[in-house]
Design a protein around this motif. Structure first.
Motif, PDB file in Angstrom:
ATOM      1  N   THR A  96      -1.036   3.475  14.297  1.00 47.39           N
ATOM      2  CA  THR A  96      -2.338   2.827  14.165  1.00 47.39           C
ATOM      3  C   THR A  96      -2.674   2.580  12.706  1.00 47.39           C
ATOM      4  OG1 THR A  96      -3.211   3.767  16.224  1.00 47.39           O
ATOM      5  CG2 THR A  96      -4.813   3.117  14.562  1.00 47.39           C
ATOM      6  N   VAL A  97      -2.507   3.589  11.867  1.00 43.94           N
ATOM      7  CA  VAL A  97      -2.835   3.461  10.446  1.00 43.94           C
ATOM      8  C   VAL A  97      -1.921   2.444   9.772  1.00 43.94           C
ATOM      9  CG1 VAL A  97      -2.835   4.689   8.244  1.00 43.94           C
ATOM     10  CG2 VAL A  97      -3.880   5.732  10.249  1.00 43.94           C
ATOM     11  N   ALA A  98      -0.636   2.447  10.118  1.00 48.12           N
ATOM     12  CA  ALA A  98       0.281   1.465   9.536  1.00 48.12           C
ATOM     13  C   ALA A  98      -0.130   0.043   9.906  1.00 48.12           C
ATOM     14  CB  ALA A  98       1.710   1.746  10.004  1.00 48.12           C
ATOM     15  N   LEU A  99      -0.547  -0.158  11.148  1.00 49.47           N
ATOM     16  CA  LEU A  99      -0.980  -1.493  11.570  1.00 49.47           C
ATOM     17  C   LEU A  99      -2.255  -1.921  10.854  1.00 49.47           C
ATOM     18  CD1 LEU A  99      -0.220  -1.257  15.389  1.00 49.47           C
ATOM     19  CD2 LEU A  99       0.929  -2.731  13.723  1.00 49.47           C
ATOM     20  N   VAL A 100      -3.158  -0.986  10.637  1.00 51.59           N
ATOM     21  CA  VAL A 100      -4.368  -1.311   9.885  1.00 51.59           C
ATOM     22  C   VAL A 100      -4.012  -1.700   8.452  1.00 51.59           C
ATOM     23  CG1 VAL A 100      -6.489  -0.357   8.914  1.00 51.59           C
ATOM     24  CG2 VAL A 100      -5.911   0.070  11.308  1.00 51.59           C
ATOM     25  N   ALA A 101      -3.094  -0.964   7.844  1.00 53.86           N
ATOM     26  CA  ALA A 101      -2.668  -1.295   6.481  1.00 53.86           C
ATOM     27  C   ALA A 101      -2.079  -2.700   6.424  1.00 53.86           C
ATOM     28  CB  ALA A 101      -1.650  -0.270   5.995  1.00 53.86           C
ATOM     29  N   LEU A 102      -1.237  -3.036   7.386  1.00 54.83           N
ATOM     30  CA  LEU A 102      -0.623  -4.363   7.418  1.00 54.83           C
ATOM     31  C   LEU A 102      -1.666  -5.445   7.689  1.00 54.83           C
ATOM     32  CD1 LEU A 102       2.590  -3.390   9.402  1.00 54.83           C
ATOM     33  CD2 LEU A 102       2.482  -4.045   6.992  1.00 54.83           C
ATOM     34  N   HIS A 103      -2.645  -5.137   8.533  1.00 52.95           N
ATOM     35  CA  HIS A 103      -3.720  -6.088   8.804  1.00 52.95           C
ATOM     36  C   HIS A 103      -4.532  -6.371   7.541  1.00 52.95           C
ATOM     37  CE1 HIS A 103      -7.215  -7.972  10.619  1.00 52.95           C
ATOM     38  NE2 HIS A 103      -7.984  -6.990  10.171  1.00 52.95           N
ATOM     39  N   LEU A 104      -4.847  -5.326   6.783  1.00 54.00           N
ATOM     40  CA  LEU A 104      -5.621  -5.497   5.560  1.00 54.00           C
ATOM     41  C   LEU A 104      -4.865  -6.313   4.521  1.00 54.00           C
ATOM     42  CD1 LEU A 104      -7.140  -1.908   5.228  1.00 54.00           C
ATOM     43  CD2 LEU A 104      -8.316  -3.987   5.968  1.00 54.00           C
ATOM     44  N   LEU A 105      -3.537  -6.264   4.580  1.00 55.45           N
ATOM     45  CA  LEU A 105      -2.706  -7.051   3.667  1.00 55.45           C
ATOM     46  C   LEU A 105      -2.441  -8.458   4.189  1.00 55.45           C
ATOM     47  CD1 LEU A 105      -0.082  -4.309   2.734  1.00 55.45           C
ATOM     48  CD2 LEU A 105      -1.754  -5.334   1.176  1.00 55.45           C
ATOM     49  N   MET A 127       0.839  -1.199   0.000  1.00 57.72           N
ATOM     50  CA  MET A 127       0.000   0.000   0.000  1.00 57.72           C
ATOM     51  C   MET A 127       0.870   1.243   0.000  1.00 57.72           C
ATOM     52  SD  MET A 127      -3.163  -0.857   2.506  1.00 57.72           S
ATOM     53  CE  MET A 127      -4.237  -2.222   2.143  1.00 57.72           C
ATOM     54  N   ASP A 128       1.691   1.340  -1.009  1.00 56.71           N
ATOM     55  CA  ASP A 128       2.583   2.479  -1.113  1.00 56.71           C
ATOM     56  C   ASP A 128       1.999   3.452  -2.117  1.00 56.71           C
ATOM     57  OD1 ASP A 128       4.657   4.188  -0.945  1.00 56.71           O
ATOM     58  OD2 ASP A 128       6.083   2.981  -2.069  1.00 56.71           O
ATOM     59  N   GLY A 129       0.903   4.054  -1.762  1.00 58.41           N
ATOM     60  CA  GLY A 129       0.256   4.986  -2.676  1.00 58.41           C
ATOM     61  C   GLY A 129      -0.440   6.077  -1.905  1.00 58.41           C
ATOM     62  N   GLY A 130      -0.358   7.309  -2.429  1.00 54.59           N
ATOM     63  CA  GLY A 130      -0.991   8.422  -1.759  1.00 54.59           C
ATOM     64  C   GLY A 130      -2.493   8.423  -1.972  1.00 54.59           C
ATOM     65  N   THR A 131      -3.192   9.201  -1.166  1.00 50.97           N
ATOM     66  CA  THR A 131      -4.636   9.357  -1.304  1.00 50.97           C
ATOM     67  C   THR A 131      -4.915  10.508  -2.261  1.00 50.97           C
ATOM     68  OG1 THR A 131      -4.767  10.961   0.480  1.00 50.97           O
ATOM     69  CG2 THR A 131      -4.855   8.638   1.084  1.00 50.97           C
ATOM     70  N   ASP A 132      -6.204  10.737  -2.518  1.00 54.01           N
ATOM     71  CA  ASP A 132      -6.552  11.893  -3.338  1.00 54.01           C
ATOM     72  C   ASP A 132      -6.208  13.198  -2.630  1.00 54.01           C
ATOM     73  OD1 ASP A 132      -8.473  11.654  -1.383  1.00 54.01           O
ATOM     74  OD2 ASP A 132     -10.144  12.223  -2.667  1.00 54.01           O
ATOM     75  N   ILE A 133      -5.954  13.132  -1.330  1.00 59.09           N
ATOM     76  CA  ILE A 133      -5.535  14.310  -0.572  1.00 59.09           C
ATOM     77  C   ILE A 133      -4.097  14.681  -0.920  1.00 59.09           C
ATOM     78  CG2 ILE A 133      -4.999  15.106   1.789  1.00 59.09           C
ATOM     79  CD1 ILE A 133      -7.454  13.577   2.724  1.00 59.09           C
ATOM     80  N   GLY A 134      -3.308  13.712  -1.304  1.00 55.35           N
ATOM     81  CA  GLY A 134      -1.933  13.985  -1.692  1.00 55.35           C
ATOM     82  C   GLY A 134      -0.893  13.496  -0.706  1.00 55.35           C
ATOM     83  N   ILE A 149       2.005  -9.514  15.738  1.00 49.15           N
ATOM     84  CA  ILE A 149       3.197 -10.184  15.249  1.00 49.15           C
ATOM     85  C   ILE A 149       3.089 -10.354  13.739  1.00 49.15           C
ATOM     86  CG2 ILE A 149       2.281 -12.520  15.588  1.00 49.15           C
ATOM     87  CD1 ILE A 149       5.206 -13.259  16.495  1.00 49.15           C
ATOM     88  N   ALA A 150       4.225 -10.301  13.055  1.00 46.44           N
ATOM     89  CA  ALA A 150       4.250 -10.461  11.608  1.00 46.44           C
ATOM     90  C   ALA A 150       3.732 -11.838  11.228  1.00 46.44           C
ATOM     91  CB  ALA A 150       5.666 -10.255  11.084  1.00 46.44           C
ATOM     92  N   ALA A 151       3.051 -11.905  10.083  1.00 53.08           N
ATOM     93  CA  ALA A 151       2.467 -13.166   9.627  1.00 53.08           C
ATOM     94  C   ALA A 151       2.719 -13.329   8.132  1.00 53.08           C
ATOM     95  CB  ALA A 151       0.964 -13.194   9.895  1.00 53.08           C
ATOM     96  N   GLY A 152       3.265 -14.480   7.747  1.00 49.18           N
ATOM     97  CA  GLY A 152       3.434 -14.787   6.338  1.00 49.18           C
ATOM     98  C   GLY A 152       4.543 -13.979   5.690  1.00 49.18           C
ATOM     99  N   PRO A 153       4.690 -14.124   4.372  1.00 44.18           N
ATOM    100  CA  PRO A 153       5.727 -13.371   3.647  1.00 44.18           C
ATOM    101  C   PRO A 153       5.406 -11.888   3.611  1.00 44.18           C
ATOM    102  CG  PRO A 153       4.301 -14.516   2.102  1.00 44.18           C
ATOM    103  CD  PRO A 153       3.908 -14.990   3.475  1.00 44.18           C
ATOM    104  N   GLU A 154       6.434 -11.071   3.498  1.00 43.61           N
ATOM    105  CA  GLU A 154       6.228  -9.625   3.435  1.00 43.61           C
ATOM    106  C   GLU A 154       5.531  -9.260   2.132  1.00 43.61           C
ATOM    107  OE1 GLU A 154       8.944  -5.585   3.135  1.00 43.61           O
ATOM    108  OE2 GLU A 154       9.570  -7.217   4.470  1.00 43.61           O
ATOM    109  N   PRO A 155       4.459  -8.478   2.206  1.00 47.91           N
ATOM    110  CA  PRO A 155       3.753  -8.074   0.981  1.00 47.91           C
ATOM    111  C   PRO A 155       4.637  -7.201   0.092  1.00 47.91           C
ATOM    112  CG  PRO A 155       2.427  -7.657   2.940  1.00 47.91           C
ATOM    113  CD  PRO A 155       3.803  -7.967   3.414  1.00 47.91           C
ATOM    114  N   GLU A 156       4.385  -7.271  -1.206  1.00 47.68           N
ATOM    115  CA  GLU A 156       5.102  -6.414  -2.133  1.00 47.68           C
ATOM    116  C   GLU A 156       4.532  -4.998  -2.092  1.00 47.68           C
ATOM    117  OE1 GLU A 156       4.997  -8.049  -6.019  1.00 47.68           O
ATOM    118  OE2 GLU A 156       6.004  -9.929  -5.457  1.00 47.68           O
ATOM    119  N   GLY A 157       5.395  -4.041  -2.371  1.00 54.98           N
ATOM    120  CA  GLY A 157       4.942  -2.665  -2.485  1.00 54.98           C
ATOM    121  C   GLY A 157       4.725  -1.926  -1.189  1.00 54.98           C
ATOM    122  N   LEU A 158       5.255  -2.444  -0.087  1.00 52.22           N
ATOM    123  CA  LEU A 158       5.108  -1.733   1.184  1.00 52.22           C
ATOM    124  C   LEU A 158       5.901  -0.434   1.146  1.00 52.22           C
ATOM    125  CD1 LEU A 158       5.356  -4.215   4.196  1.00 52.22           C
ATOM    126  CD2 LEU A 158       3.330  -3.055   3.296  1.00 52.22           C
TER     127      LEU A 158
END
Length: 216
Positions: free
Chosen positions: A26-35, A1-8, A47-56
């Motif tokens: 908090t937001v970073a943890l939510v992003a990692l949870h969603l991935l 999730m390495d992308g900006g919002t429409d806010i910039g 705790i970390a789970a599984g392989p590291e997602p691409e594009g972090l």
């Protein structure tokens, strides 16, 4: 999730302006949870789970690197690597005039901008139809209220949100209450600034298309 919002700005940077380091983590943890990159551990740890997602992005990547052993969200905020990542995340915000010296707190203009973003992106009324990006932006802008609505089990099991959600007035990033609200540290509050104004009077601004925002 390495992308900006429409806010910039990245969601964790938006959260950093509105709620300080606890909000950014908090937001970073939510992003990692969603991935699917983090899972609940014992005693409200993560705790970390599984392989590291691409594009972090660098910030989320640093948070994930710190979770090879179980840590609570509060411990993460104090982790030296995360503190360095927060400092680096502040640089472009300071360069854009959103953080003032000497303590790099949000300026009056930055706080007005965050409040404007909250009004333009009100708290969703339901999880249905939200993309992951919608979910991250909602959490970045609305804190505990968004967490308890969109990710209730994850938020409560990890201590990211207090059990009673957000207060009737204002926006809280509680990490289980132990941190004081970031906005309480301001010495020159914006007159009429109510943080969470208008939450209950708007219909969801969530985007179309599926996403992980509906899973918890």
């Amino acid at each position: 999730m390495d992308g900006g919002t429409d806010i910039g700005w990245e969601p964790h940077q938006i959260a950093l302006l509105g709620g300080g380091p606890p909000a950014a983590v908090t937001v970073a943890l939510v992003a990692l949870h969603l991935l699917g990159a983090v899972e609940n551990g014992p005693r409200r740890t993560l705790i970390a789970a599984g392989p590291e997602p691409e594009g972090l992005g660098p910030f989320e990547g640093t948070v994930l690197d710190c979770l090879h052993e179980p840590l609570t969200a509060r411990e993460l905020v104090r982790h030296p690597d995360v503190r360095l990542a927060v400092a680096l995340a502040r640089i472009p915000l300071a360069e854009d005039g959103l953080l003032g010296s000497p303590w790099l707190r949000p300026t009056r203009g930055a706080r007005r901008r965050v409040e404007l973003w909250r009004q333009r992106h009100p708290l969703p009324t339901a999880r249905h139809g939200l993309t992951d990006e919608d979910t991250l932006l909602a959490v970045a802008l609305h804190g505990d209220a968004a967490l308890c609505l969109l990710l209730p089990r994850f938020a409560l099991r990890t201590g990211l949100a207090a059990p009673d959600g957000a207060p009737a007035e204002g926006v809280r990033f509680s990490l289980g209450r132990r941190f004081p609200r970031w906005r309480d540290e301001y010495e020159d509050p914006v007159p009429g600034d109510r943080g969470g104004a208008g939450h209950g009077d708007h219909v969801s601004g969530g985007g179309s298309g599926g996403g992980g925002g509906g899973t918890d």
